[in-house]
Design a protein around this motif. Structure first.
Motif, mmCIF file in Angstrom:
data_model
loop_
_atom_site.group_PDB
_atom_site.id
_atom_site.type_symbol
_atom_site.label_atom_id
_atom_site.label_comp_id
_atom_site.label_asym_id
_atom_site.label_seq_id
_atom_site.Cartn_x
_atom_site.Cartn_y
_atom_site.Cartn_z
ATOM 1 N N THR A 95 0.686 -1.169 -0.048
ATOM 2 C CA THR A 95 -0.078 0.006 0.052
ATOM 3 C C THR A 95 0.967 1.284 -0.194
ATOM 4 O OG1 THR A 95 -1.487 -1.249 1.421
ATOM 5 C CG2 THR A 95 -2.065 1.148 1.175
ATOM 6 N N ALA A 96 1.929 1.271 1.010
ATOM 7 C CA ALA A 96 2.839 2.377 0.966
ATOM 8 C C ALA A 96 3.613 2.641 -0.352
ATOM 9 C CB ALA A 96 3.822 2.268 2.116
ATOM 10 N N LEU A 97 3.851 1.398 -0.995
ATOM 11 C CA LEU A 97 4.595 1.574 -2.265
ATOM 12 C C LEU A 97 3.856 2.136 -3.485
ATOM 13 C CD1 LEU A 97 6.878 0.585 -4.060
ATOM 14 C CD2 LEU A 97 5.933 -1.740 -4.397
ATOM 15 N N TRP A 98 2.389 1.900 -3.725
ATOM 16 C CA TRP A 98 1.816 2.465 -4.674
ATOM 17 C C TRP A 98 1.296 3.963 -4.226
ATOM 18 C CZ3 TRP A 98 -0.324 0.439 -8.996
ATOM 19 C CH2 TRP A 98 -0.095 -0.931 -9.373
ATOM 20 N N ILE A 100 -1.308 5.194 -3.425
ATOM 21 C CA ILE A 100 -2.700 5.728 -3.855
ATOM 22 C C ILE A 100 -3.282 6.467 -2.813
ATOM 23 C CG2 ILE A 100 -5.028 4.898 -4.973
ATOM 24 C CD1 ILE A 100 -3.347 2.699 -6.235
ATOM 25 N N ASP A 101 -3.252 6.087 -1.623
ATOM 26 C CA ASP A 101 -4.103 6.604 -0.524
ATOM 27 C C ASP A 101 -3.370 7.442 0.275
ATOM 28 O OD1 ASP A 101 -6.274 7.153 1.460
ATOM 29 O OD2 ASP A 101 -6.254 5.081 2.336
ATOM 30 N N SER A 102 -2.566 8.337 -0.046
ATOM 31 C CA SER A 102 -1.543 9.371 0.368
ATOM 32 C C SER A 102 -2.307 10.289 1.178
ATOM 33 C CB SER A 102 -0.538 9.925 -0.481
ATOM 34 O OG SER A 102 -1.256 11.076 -0.874
ATOM 35 N N ARG A 103 -1.888 10.536 2.365
ATOM 36 C CA ARG A 103 -2.680 11.534 3.435
ATOM 37 C C ARG A 103 -1.736 12.647 3.131
ATOM 38 N NH1 ARG A 103 -4.847 8.561 8.402
ATOM 39 N NH2 ARG A 103 -5.869 6.912 7.313
ATOM 40 N N ASP A 104 -0.692 12.961 2.633
ATOM 41 C CA ASP A 104 0.226 14.195 2.639
ATOM 42 C C ASP A 104 0.002 14.695 1.392
ATOM 43 O OD1 ASP A 104 1.627 12.137 1.255
ATOM 44 O OD2 ASP A 104 3.359 12.548 2.608
ATOM 45 N N GLY A 105 -0.483 14.160 0.256
ATOM 46 C CA GLY A 105 -0.879 14.791 -0.878
ATOM 47 C C GLY A 105 0.233 14.412 -1.863
ATOM 48 N N SER A 106 1.367 13.547 -1.504
ATOM 49 C CA SER A 106 2.360 13.062 -2.272
ATOM 50 C C SER A 106 1.622 12.136 -3.599
ATOM 51 C CB SER A 106 3.375 12.410 -1.678
ATOM 52 O OG SER A 106 2.846 11.327 -0.996
ATOM 53 N N PRO A 107 2.360 12.197 -4.707
ATOM 54 C CA PRO A 107 1.756 11.575 -5.936
ATOM 55 C C PRO A 107 1.799 10.062 -5.723
ATOM 56 C CG PRO A 107 3.959 12.266 -6.460
ATOM 57 C CD PRO A 107 3.559 12.799 -4.846
ATOM 58 N N ILE A 116 7.217 -4.882 -6.461
ATOM 59 C CA ILE A 116 5.764 -5.359 -6.192
ATOM 60 C C ILE A 116 6.077 -6.731 -5.220
ATOM 61 C CG2 ILE A 116 3.758 -6.625 -6.517
ATOM 62 C CD1 ILE A 116 3.429 -4.312 -8.665
ATOM 63 N N GLU A 117 6.752 -7.500 -5.878
ATOM 64 C CA GLU A 117 7.286 -8.799 -5.024
ATOM 65 C C GLU A 117 7.942 -8.536 -3.805
ATOM 66 O OE1 GLU A 117 9.125 -11.331 -7.993
ATOM 67 O OE2 GLU A 117 7.137 -11.249 -9.327
ATOM 68 N N HIS A 118 8.793 -7.570 -3.794
ATOM 69 C CA HIS A 118 9.504 -7.167 -2.677
ATOM 70 C C HIS A 118 8.481 -6.639 -1.588
ATOM 71 C CE1 HIS A 118 12.943 -5.803 -0.032
ATOM 72 N NE2 HIS A 118 12.314 -4.735 -0.016
ATOM 73 N N ALA A 119 7.747 -6.077 -1.988
ATOM 74 C CA ALA A 119 6.596 -5.355 -1.146
ATOM 75 C C ALA A 119 5.987 -6.507 -0.344
ATOM 76 C CB ALA A 119 5.872 -4.103 -1.574
ATOM 77 N N LEU A 120 5.374 -7.434 -1.255
ATOM 78 C CA LEU A 120 4.523 -8.389 -0.887
ATOM 79 C C LEU A 120 5.258 -9.502 0.247
ATOM 80 C CD1 LEU A 120 2.629 -9.662 -4.219
ATOM 81 C CD2 LEU A 120 1.536 -8.626 -2.027
ATOM 82 N N ARG A 121 6.521 -9.471 0.029
ATOM 83 C CA ARG A 121 7.334 -10.379 0.943
ATOM 84 C C ARG A 121 7.386 -9.794 2.407
ATOM 85 N NH1 ARG A 121 10.452 -11.736 -3.764
ATOM 86 N NH2 ARG A 121 11.864 -10.082 -3.281
ATOM 87 N N GLN A 122 7.412 -8.533 2.316
ATOM 88 C CA GLN A 122 7.644 -7.959 3.687
ATOM 89 C C GLN A 122 6.544 -8.001 4.625
ATOM 90 O OE1 GLN A 122 8.926 -3.861 3.940
ATOM 91 N NE2 GLN A 122 9.711 -4.058 1.642
ATOM 92 N N HIS A 215 -6.672 1.426 -9.154
ATOM 93 C CA HIS A 215 -7.538 1.832 -7.924
ATOM 94 C C HIS A 215 -6.979 1.258 -6.515
ATOM 95 C CE1 HIS A 215 -8.990 -2.338 -7.470
ATOM 96 N NE2 HIS A 215 -9.229 -2.321 -8.630
ATOM 97 N N HIS A 216 -7.407 1.281 -5.825
ATOM 98 C CA HIS A 216 -6.524 1.061 -4.327
ATOM 99 C C HIS A 216 -6.997 -0.022 -3.566
ATOM 100 C CE1 HIS A 216 -10.395 2.020 -2.550
ATOM 101 N NE2 HIS A 216 -10.110 2.124 -1.296
ATOM 102 N N ILE A 217 -7.640 -1.131 -4.163
ATOM 103 C CA ILE A 217 -7.918 -2.447 -3.540
ATOM 104 C C ILE A 217 -7.027 -3.564 -4.198
ATOM 105 C CG2 ILE A 217 -9.622 -3.892 -2.611
ATOM 106 C CD1 ILE A 217 -11.697 -1.619 -3.190
ATOM 107 N N PHE A 218 -6.112 -3.951 -3.317
ATOM 108 C CA PHE A 218 -5.168 -4.714 -4.021
ATOM 109 C C PHE A 218 -5.547 -6.221 -3.876
ATOM 110 C CE2 PHE A 218 -2.705 -0.802 -2.852
ATOM 111 C CZ PHE A 218 -2.531 -0.411 -4.260
ATOM 112 N N ASP A 219 -5.284 -7.082 -5.025
ATOM 113 C CA ASP A 219 -5.348 -8.434 -4.906
ATOM 114 C C ASP A 219 -3.778 -8.940 -4.487
ATOM 115 O OD1 ASP A 219 -5.301 -10.955 -5.373
ATOM 116 O OD2 ASP A 219 -6.307 -10.908 -7.596
ATOM 117 N N PRO A 220 -3.977 -9.564 -3.159
ATOM 118 C CA PRO A 220 -2.750 -9.935 -2.394
ATOM 119 C C PRO A 220 -2.116 -11.087 -3.290
ATOM 120 C CG PRO A 220 -4.465 -10.031 -1.093
ATOM 121 C CD PRO A 220 -5.236 -9.915 -2.161
#
Lengths: 300, 106
Positions: A95-98, A100-107, A116-122, A215-220
Motif C-alpha cells: 500500500t505504501a509503495l503504490w 494511492i491513499d496518500s494523506r500528505d498529498g504526495s503523488p 511489487i514482489e519485494h513489498a509483498l514479501r515484507q 485503484h486502491h484495493i489490491f489483490d494479495p
C-alpha cells in the motif's frame, strides 16, 4: 348541550394527547467530526447528550491502538483464512509503495514487478480495511452501555444503524452512486434493528497513467489492483458485525461475485458493475431498493 | 350542535392530526448550512478553503487541496447533502427540518 360539551372535551383530549406525543417524540441530533482519516457523522435520538463525544473518543482510542498494533487482531486472521487470502492484513508495504491513499498529498507511484514482489514479501501489518468497520463496532459498544433510543453512525461511509426510531420508522440509508458525485445515490436501504454496512469500490481512490486506471484495493496474489471479476466496480455488504463487514467488502471486491463467504458470516451483499447491473446475494432485495435509473437488478 | 361548534372541533382535530403527521409529509422547511458542525449564515474561509453560502444553498468554491473532490461536489441545495474536504478538514452540510435519509453509505 351535554353532547356539545362531550364533543369539545373529546377533541381537547385528542389535541392534548397529540401535543404530548409530538413533544415527547425525541428529535434527532446530528454532529460531525474527524476520525480515522475520514468524516464521522453521528445522529442520535434520545436524551443522552454525552454519547456522541464518548463514541468519538472511543474511535480515536481504537485508531491509536491500531496504529501501534504489532499483531493482527484475531478477527482479521480469521477472515484472511476464510477468504483464502483475498483479505490480507499484511499489505502495508505494498500500500505504501503504490501510495494511492496518500494523506500528505504526495503523488501515487506505478511500481514494477520486482518492487511489487519485494513489498509483498515484507508482510507489513496494515489494518486499513479493518479500522473503520471496527470503529463502527466500537460505537455500538458505547451505545450498548447506554439507553440511547436510536443512532446512526457514519464513519467515512461505513454505517452502523442501531435501536428504534420514533413511531416505528425504519432507518433509511442511501447508497452512494459509484459512478456519480458525492451527492448522487444508487438506491436506499430500509432497515429496522441493528446493522452494519460497508462498501469497497474502485471509484473511491485511484489514479490514471497511460490511459489505465489503478485503484486502491489490491489483490494479495498479484500485488496489483484487484481485477479478478471484470466490470465489478463496488461491493456493499450488510450484516451484524462492524469489523467483519469492512473486511468482507474488501474480500468480496477482490474475489468477485460469490455467496459462500458471505453466508458463512450471515452477511448479504450487493455487487455493482460498470454496465449498471446490480447482483444481490441472499435476501438483500428485501432491504434495498434501486432508485437510480442508470442501475438495474441482474437477471442472473 | 351548532355549526360553530363543529368548526371548532374540526379545527382541533386537524391541529391534532398535524402534530402527529410523520415528518416526511411535512414541508421541508428552511435549510440550514453547517460548516464543521456550526451554523453558518454567510460565506467564509475555513482552513484555507472558501465556503460560499447563497440563500438556501452552499458549496466549497475553492480549496488548496490536491484532489479538489470537495469543489467538484458543487452546489448543495437538498437537505442531507454535504461537501467534504478531508485534506483541509472542512465539512459543509445542508440540514433541513427533515432529511430524506439518515445517512449515506459508500
Amino acid at each position: 348541550m351535554r353532547r356539545r360539551i362531550l364533543a369539545v372535551i373529546g377533541a381537547a383530549v385528542i389535541l392534548t394527547a397529540a401535543l404530548l406525543a409530538a413533544l415527547l417524540t425525541p428529535r434527532p441530533r446530528t454532529s460531525t467530526g474527524f476520525a480515522m482519516g475520514s468524516v464521522l457523522t453521528q445522529t442520535h435520538w434520545g436524551k443522552d447528550s454525552s454519547a456522541p463525544e464518548e463514541i468519538l473518543r472511543s474511535i480515536q482510542q481504537l485508531e491509536r491502538e491500531l496504529n501501534e498494533a504489532l499483531e493482527a487482531p484475531y478477527e482479521a486472521l480469521a477472515i484472511q483464512e476464510d477468504s483464502n487470502g483475498a483479505f490480507d492484513p499484511f499489505l502495508g508495504a505494498l500500500t505504501a509503495l503504490w501510495n494511492i491513499d496518500s494523506r500528505d498529498g504526495s503523488p501515487p507511484y506505478l511500481p514494477d514487478q520486482e518492487e511489487i514482489e519485494h513489498a509483498l514479501r515484507q508482510r507489513r501489518l496494515d489494518l486499513g480495511a479493518y479500522g473503520k468497520g471496527a470503529g463502527c463496532g466500537a460505537a455500538l459498544g458505547v451505545l450498548a452501555d447506554r439507553n440511547t433510543r436510536a443512532a446512526v453512525i457514519n464513519l467515512g461511509g461505513n454505517i452502523l444503524v442501531c435501536g428504534r426510531k420514533p413511531w416505528f420508522r425504519p432507518f433509511k440509508i442511501a447508497l452512494r452512486d459509484p459512478k456519480g458525485g458525492q451527492n448522487d445515490s444508487l438506491g436506499v436501504f430500509t432497515l429496522r434493528g441493528t446493522y452494519f454496512i460497508s462498501t469497497s469500490g474502485s471509484y473511491e481512490k485511484f489514479f490514471e497513467k497511460d490511459g489505465r486506471r489503478y485503484h486502491h484495493i489490491f489483490d494479495p496474489q498479484t500485488g496489483y489492483p484487484a481485477e479478478r471479476e471484470p466490470g465489478l466496480i463496488s461491493v456493499t455488504v450488510l450484516g451484524i458485525n462492524g469489523a467483519v463487514s469492512d473486511m468482507l467488502s474488501t474480500a468480496c471486491f477482490v474475489r468477485g461475485y460469490e455467496t459462500g463467504l458471505l453466508e458463512e458470516h450471515n452477511f448479504t451483499a450487493l455487487f455493482v458493475y460498470e454496465d449498471g447491473t446490480v447482483r444481490g446475494t441472499g435476501d438483500i432485495q428485501k432491504y434495498f431498493r434501486i432508485t437510480n435509473k442508470n442501475y438495474h437488478w441482474s437477471e442472473l | 350542535m351548532k355549526r360553530g361548534d363543529i368548526a371548532v372541533i374540526l379545527c382541533l382535530l386537524i391541529l391534532a392530526g398535524g402534530l402527529l403527521l410523520p415528518p416526511r409529509l411535512l414541508p421541508p422547511g428552511p435549510l440550514t448550512v453547517y460548516v464543521n458542525g456550526e451554523i453558518a449564515m454567510k460565506s467564509m474561509h475555513v482552513n484555507g478553503a472558501e465556503v460560499e453560502i447563497d440563500g438556501g444553498r452552499a458549496r466549497i468554491a475553492s480549496s488548496p487541496c490536491p484532489d479538489q473532490l470537495c469543489v467538484h461536489a458543487g452546489w448543495l441545495d437538498k437537505p442531507g447533502q454535504s461537501a467534504v474536504c478531508l485534506p483541509r478538514r472542512v465539512i459543509v452540510e445542508l440540514r433541513g427540518a427533515r432529511n430524506e435519509v439518515d445517512g449515506v453509505a459508500g
